[in-house]
Design an enzyme around this catalytic site. Structure first.
Site, PDB file in Angstrom:
ATOM      1  N   TYR A  56      29.234 -44.829  27.402  1.00  0.00           N
ATOM      2  CA  TYR A  56      29.624 -45.620  28.569  1.00  0.00           C
ATOM      3  C   TYR A  56      28.556 -46.671  28.830  1.00  0.00           C
ATOM      4  O   TYR A  56      27.461 -46.372  29.306  1.00  0.00           O
ATOM      5  CB  TYR A  56      29.802 -44.732  29.797  1.00  0.00           C
ATOM      6  CG  TYR A  56      30.929 -43.723  29.703  1.00  0.00           C
ATOM      7  CD1 TYR A  56      31.924 -43.827  28.744  1.00  0.00           C
ATOM      8  CD2 TYR A  56      31.002 -42.663  30.599  1.00  0.00           C
ATOM      9  CE1 TYR A  56      32.953 -42.910  28.663  1.00  0.00           C
ATOM     10  CE2 TYR A  56      32.029 -41.741  30.532  1.00  0.00           C
ATOM     11  CZ  TYR A  56      33.004 -41.859  29.566  1.00  0.00           C
ATOM     12  OH  TYR A  56      34.018 -40.945  29.486  1.00  0.00           O
ATOM     13  N   PRO A 204      43.265 -39.333  36.219  1.00  0.00           N
ATOM     14  CA  PRO A 204      44.261 -38.532  36.934  1.00  0.00           C
ATOM     15  C   PRO A 204      45.183 -39.344  37.832  1.00  0.00           C
ATOM     16  O   PRO A 204      46.202 -38.813  38.293  1.00  0.00           O
ATOM     17  CB  PRO A 204      43.406 -37.567  37.755  1.00  0.00           C
ATOM     18  CG  PRO A 204      42.141 -38.323  38.003  1.00  0.00           C
ATOM     19  CD  PRO A 204      41.903 -39.103  36.747  1.00  0.00           C
TER      20      PRO A 204
END
Length: 330
Positions: A56, A204
């Site tokens: 990341y 999600p």
């Protein structure tokens, strides 16, 4: 904040965690002050599970977390990942699950994070030609060495999880899972439950589709990832925005943000499911965390399923290049 176990033998963590990919520019830039404000808000909300990776921002996410820990103290349960590599000459992505690479990667992550041990270390992508049994032995060795308290895998198939668990308990499997991506229902949710493995659900809220402020075409086109992702290109994005209006309407009827309802639905899929929404916005994080306060009944779940039945999404979750690495299963 309600808690759930991070694997059968793992610690209890907040039912909703925080993914730290977004603080490294995946969907846009974020300053250190913005990242620190997000982490502060997470703590206020009771979130203590923080997920990152060495890729990341090429270590930027871990370095930012390390600076936060140095300033505030080690206040989160930490998970990080390794195994994705980039050829320096061609820029091509490949995967390395060798003991040498995983050990060196974890050592480098610990240095960036400023800690001696993480709570969870994932293989970010499987190296297809290396037996998962061998990789699991490597990970078990890192536990014995005191560098991680537990380990897991990201984006693997149920059959691979069963092979790994035959060697050593696997604390967690990380997979994209939401009302927009239901593939884990085809065996991964069930296998994780049977083996005592946490299913850590990333994206999600469907990369923003399952919120009250979904990305329009301009926002999608401004993201290097979304502008080539099948669900966010024309005409699929317009169709997906129309489809997810049904969830926003239902959430409004219930007096809730759409993200809260999407998170509550995930938590209702099993006590071993732990969503880790990724955001740069503290208010958006609060909306997601509110989902942990909800106890949906059978009627609520039926209404959600009616609003967004399996298979509603237009376009695959990845394009051909993005599919390199995740294991498919049916």
């Amino acid at each position: 904040m309600k808690t759930r176990k991070l694997g059968a033998q793992g610690p209890k963590v907040s039912a909703v965690g925080l993914g730290a990919m977004n603080i490294s520019g995946f969907y846009g830039p974020a300053t250190q002050d913005e990242a620190f404000a997000l982490f502060d808000r997470a703590r206020e909300l009771g979130v203590d599970h923080l997920d990152t990776s060495n890729v990341y921002g090429k270590g930027h996410s871990e370095e930012t977390i390390g600076r936060y820990f140095k300033d505030r103290g080690a206040v989160f349960r930490l998970a990080t990942k390794a195994g994705i590599c980039t050829d320096p000459d061609t820029g091509a992505r490949y995967f390395d699950n060798s003991a040498e690479h995983l050990t060196a990667s974890l050592d480098a992550s610990l240095a960036r994070l400023g800690v001696e041990c993480v709570d969870l270390f994932y293989v970010h992508r499987r190296e297809a030609d290396r037996p998962i049994e061998e990789v699991t032995e490597t990970l078990a060795g890192l536990v014995r060495a005191g560098k991680t308290r537990a380990f897991g895998y990201s984006e693997i198939a149920p059959a691979s999880l069963r092979r790994a668990a035959a060697i050593h308990p696997v604390a967690a499997v990380q997979s994209e899972y939401s009302l927009a991506t239901r593939a884990p229902d085809l065996g991964l949710v069930q296998t994780c439950a049977a083996l005592g493995t946490a299913l850590v659900a990333f994206s999600p809220v469907g990369r923003g589709l399952l919120t009250d402020t979904p990305p329009d075409q301009a926002r999608a086109d401004a993201s290097a990832f979304l502008k080539v992702n099948p669900r966010f290109v024309a005409p699929n994005l317009a169709a997906n925005l129309t489809a997810t209006d049904r969830l926003r309407e239902l959430a409004a009827e219930m007096g809730l943000p759409a993200a809260s309802l999407a998170i509550a639905w995930l938590l209702a899929q099993g006590d071993h499911v732990l969503p880790i929404p990724g955001t740069r916005n503290p208010d958006h994080l609060a909306e997601a965390v509110r989902g942990a306060e909800l106890d949906l009944d059978a009627e609520d779940l039926a209404r959600i399923e009616d609003a967004l039945p399996v298979g509603w999404a237009h376009g695959d979750r990845y394009n051909q290049a993005q599919w390199i690495g995740p294991e498919s299963f049916s």
